[in-house]
Design an enzyme around this catalytic site. Structure first.
Site, PDB file in Angstrom:
ATOM      1  N   ASP A 133      13.353  -1.977  -0.387  1.00 45.10           N
ATOM      2  CA  ASP A 133      12.650  -0.807   0.346  1.00 45.10           C
ATOM      3  C   ASP A 133      13.804  -0.174   1.216  1.00 45.10           C
ATOM      4  OD1 ASP A 133      10.227  -1.256  -1.033  1.00 45.10           O
ATOM      5  OD2 ASP A 133       9.285  -2.618   0.759  1.00 45.10           O
ATOM      6  N   ASN A 178      -2.889   7.132   0.243  1.00 45.39           N
ATOM      7  CA  ASN A 178      -1.955   6.995  -0.755  1.00 45.39           C
ATOM      8  C   ASN A 178      -2.525   6.349  -1.895  1.00 45.39           C
ATOM      9  OD1 ASN A 178       0.625   6.847  -1.938  1.00 45.39           O
ATOM     10  ND2 ASN A 178       0.892   4.706  -1.427  1.00 45.39           N
ATOM     11  N   ASP A 179      -2.516   7.217  -3.039  1.00 41.47           N
ATOM     12  CA  ASP A 179      -3.410   6.590  -4.225  1.00 41.47           C
ATOM     13  C   ASP A 179      -2.471   5.710  -5.223  1.00 41.47           C
ATOM     14  OD1 ASP A 179      -4.766   6.317  -6.465  1.00 41.47           O
ATOM     15  OD2 ASP A 179      -4.796   8.354  -7.256  1.00 41.47           O
ATOM     16  N   VAL A 192       0.805  -1.147  -0.095  1.00 36.40           N
ATOM     17  CA  VAL A 192      -0.104   0.126   0.210  1.00 36.40           C
ATOM     18  C   VAL A 192       0.969   1.211   0.051  1.00 36.40           C
ATOM     19  CG1 VAL A 192      -1.961  -1.100   1.097  1.00 36.40           C
ATOM     20  CG2 VAL A 192      -0.352   0.020   2.484  1.00 36.40           C
ATOM     21  N   LYS A 247      13.600   0.125   9.034  1.00 34.95           N
ATOM     22  CA  LYS A 247      12.870  -0.932   8.739  1.00 34.95           C
ATOM     23  C   LYS A 247      13.450  -2.210   9.283  1.00 34.95           C
ATOM     24  CE  LYS A 247      10.439  -3.058   4.505  1.00 34.95           C
ATOM     25  NZ  LYS A 247       8.969  -2.912   4.967  1.00 34.95           N
ATOM     26  N   GLY A 250       4.239  -5.821   5.973  1.00 34.48           N
ATOM     27  CA  GLY A 250       2.874  -6.233   5.857  1.00 34.48           C
ATOM     28  C   GLY A 250       1.770  -5.177   6.461  1.00 34.48           C
ATOM     29  N   THR A 298       6.917   2.145   2.486  1.00 35.05           N
ATOM     30  CA  THR A 298       8.017   2.735   2.161  1.00 35.05           C
ATOM     31  C   THR A 298       8.013   4.153   1.271  1.00 35.05           C
ATOM     32  OG1 THR A 298       8.930   0.241   2.229  1.00 35.05           O
ATOM     33  CG2 THR A 298      10.128   2.102   1.095  1.00 35.05           C
ATOM     34  N   TYR A 299       7.238   4.097   0.315  1.00 32.90           N
ATOM     35  CA  TYR A 299       7.096   5.432  -0.295  1.00 32.90           C
ATOM     36  C   TYR A 299       6.501   6.521   0.383  1.00 32.90           C
ATOM     37  CZ  TYR A 299       5.738   8.719  -3.982  1.00 32.90           C
ATOM     38  OH  TYR A 299       5.654   9.570  -4.872  1.00 32.90           O
ATOM     39  N   GLU A 307       9.328   1.690  10.158  1.00 32.94           N
ATOM     40  CA  GLU A 307       8.346   0.974   9.089  1.00 32.94           C
ATOM     41  C   GLU A 307       8.231  -0.487   9.426  1.00 32.94           C
ATOM     42  OE1 GLU A 307       7.935  -0.281   4.611  1.00 32.94           O
ATOM     43  OE2 GLU A 307       9.279   1.385   4.902  1.00 32.94           O
TER      44      GLU A 307
END
Length: 233
Positions: free
Chosen positions: A54, A186-187, A13, A37, A123, A16-17, A120
């Site tokens: 990531d 987040n799109d 989803v 992470k 899952g 990370t971004y 982060e």
């Protein structure tokens, strides 16, 4: 120093971004921000080190006060090879996913004294860490976050089903006694039917603030993330 745990409504989803965007926005606002992470699956051997894409992105988005690049094994201390559920990968590779290991890595990064430290997850919220002899999970990553008493940033992947996923995840976080500092829309597809209607529903149903709305594969206005950073710092 402010520490937050970044979780999502599901895998893939954009955790990370979003984490990287927040790190860069903080650094651009003259704050030092580091990402962490602790667990990553699907790693590849690069120059003698197990590297996850990531984790590499988080490393590149992080910044210390002295400008140094942090070692990848500090950003991601538990690097698992198979691109599968971490507790299964860890079991196959004989790696222990422990509270102590995760907290130790967090403390090591906190020693750099960043203004913001983002941890982060992998899952969704209820990620199993260990399982018993009957394959029933005995510990979850959320147990670690709960023990560390970290506030949570929830990334909502905007796609069909996100309302249910967001509400259930938020309910679970609150039931664990933790604070949701805010959420990010987040799109992740760019073509969600009735996107705005779903976004309005989420705003109405989630009492926590919307930190930012991130468009699909297009530039993000600096003011959007600056507002989020102001709420986090």
């Amino acid at each position: 120093m402010k520490q937050y745990f970044v979780t999502g409504t599901d895998t893939e989803v954009g955790k990370t971004y979003v984490t990287c965007q927040l790190l860069r926005a903080a650094n651009n606002a003259s704050l030092t921000a580091i990402g962490y992470k602790p667990i990553a699956a699907g790693c590849e051997l690069v120059n003698g080190e197990w590297v996850n894409e990531d984790a590499l992105n988080i490393q590149q988005a992080s910044a210390c006060a002295n400008g140094q690049t942090l070692p990848i094994n500090e950003i991601n201390p538990i690097a698992l090879t198979p691109p599968i559920a971490p507790h299964i990968a860890a079991n196959e590779e004989g790696v222990a996913l422990t509270h102590e290991k995760i907290a130790e890595g967090l403390n090591a990064l906190a020693a750099y004294r960043p203004d913001i430290l983002l941890m982060e997850g992998a899952g969704g919220w209820r990620l199993p860490l260990t399982i018993g002899s009957d394959n029933t999970p005995t510990h979850y990553l959320s147990d670690v976050v709960k023990a560390l008493k970290m506030d949570v940033i929830l990334v909502v992947g905007m796609r069909l089903g996100c309302l249910n996923h967001a509400l259930l995840t938020a309910e679970a976080i609150r039931a664990d006694g933790l604070i949701i500092k805010g959420w990010v829309a987040n799109d992740i597809t760019g073509n969600m039917t009735r996107y705005q209607e779903n976004l309005r529903s989420l705003k109405a149903m989630l009492p926590e603030p919307l930190l930012a709305e991130i468009p699909y594969q297009t530039g993000i206005e600096a003011g959007t993330l600056l507002s989020a950073i102001e709420q986090l710092s």
